[in-house]
Design a protein around this motif. Sequence first.
Motif, PDB file in Angstrom:
ATOM      1  N   HIS A  52      47.887  28.920  54.579  1.00 18.27           N
ATOM      2  CA  HIS A  52      47.741  30.321  54.198  1.00 18.27           C
ATOM      3  C   HIS A  52      49.091  31.032  54.261  1.00 18.27           C
ATOM      4  N   ASP A  70      48.158  37.988  42.990  1.00 20.86           N
ATOM      5  CA  ASP A  70      48.838  37.465  44.180  1.00 20.86           C
ATOM      6  C   ASP A  70      48.240  36.144  44.661  1.00 20.86           C
ATOM      7  N   THR A  71      47.395  35.536  43.827  1.00 17.72           N
ATOM      8  CA  THR A  71      46.695  34.306  44.211  1.00 17.72           C
ATOM      9  C   THR A  71      46.926  33.226  43.167  1.00 17.72           C
ATOM     10  N   THR A 126      42.640  28.959  47.353  1.00 19.59           N
ATOM     11  CA  THR A 126      42.764  29.753  48.577  1.00 19.59           C
ATOM     12  C   THR A 126      42.963  28.826  49.769  1.00 19.59           C
ATOM     13  N   LEU A 184      43.846  38.821  40.285  1.00 15.41           N
ATOM     14  CA  LEU A 184      44.238  37.733  41.180  1.00 15.41           C
ATOM     15  C   LEU A 184      45.744  37.498  41.114  1.00 15.41           C
TER      16      LEU A 184
END
Length: 272
Positions: A262, A116-117, A254, A114
Amino acid sequence: MRNRVELADFLRARREALQPEDVGLPRGPRRRTGGLRREEVAALSGISADYYSRIEQQRGPQPSEQVLAGIARGLHLSLDERDHLFRVGGHPAPQRHPRGDHISPGTMRILDRLADTPAQVINRVGETLAQTRPAIALMGDDTRWTGLARSAVYRWFTDPASRAVHPEEDHALHSRVYAAQFRQACGAGVPRALEIREALLARSPEFARVWAEHRVGEGYPGVKRFAHRELGLLELRCQTLVDPEQAQTLLVFTAEPGSESHEKLLLLAAVG
């Protein structure tokens, strides 16, 4: 007593058994051998490459418990492997208790993927054990705190600066949710939770008031709003993965694809 030879051999074996993709690193076209490089393990463990190399080369001073804990996390060791590392490193194995500071290899593998999150691992008293870079860009480095301030619950009710990450109109909701979720840890008799609760009751009138409402099981309705200093408002959903054995939770943030939030998430790495 430290066993230099066993410590060096164990670290080398575990390092060579791990592949870059196991810890979220790119393999790269120039890598000719399997396993991780020493400098990669050092970076994952939060220590210098020279220090780590000296341990593997049976040189240097005895590593501290903090260093060994970092190496255990960097090498994705199981609890049994972590305990062995501490013993050959010259320290008693850490006591296993519900606070659960050691992140399981499985959870670490998920966190690595994860990268990039915004994601982080917390224990049951709200102490952040690991964060991805986007999570740090979104909320700040919550692993840097010490003492009671390690707990996000404690910081929320005692440090006004900790509230800047959320819009002011949402603060009352966060106070209720923090208290309601923290009550579960206190109800389970977790010593650390009880210590934090007593400190908060003595220091924070707001906590005492919200705590007296005896809320249980209250959560966030749909989205969680963040007020980033550069990107502005982000509306994010929080998915959770619970590791009951370690009493830890992986939080993953998210945003709805195509939404403004986003697009802002994609910018976090740059502004972080």
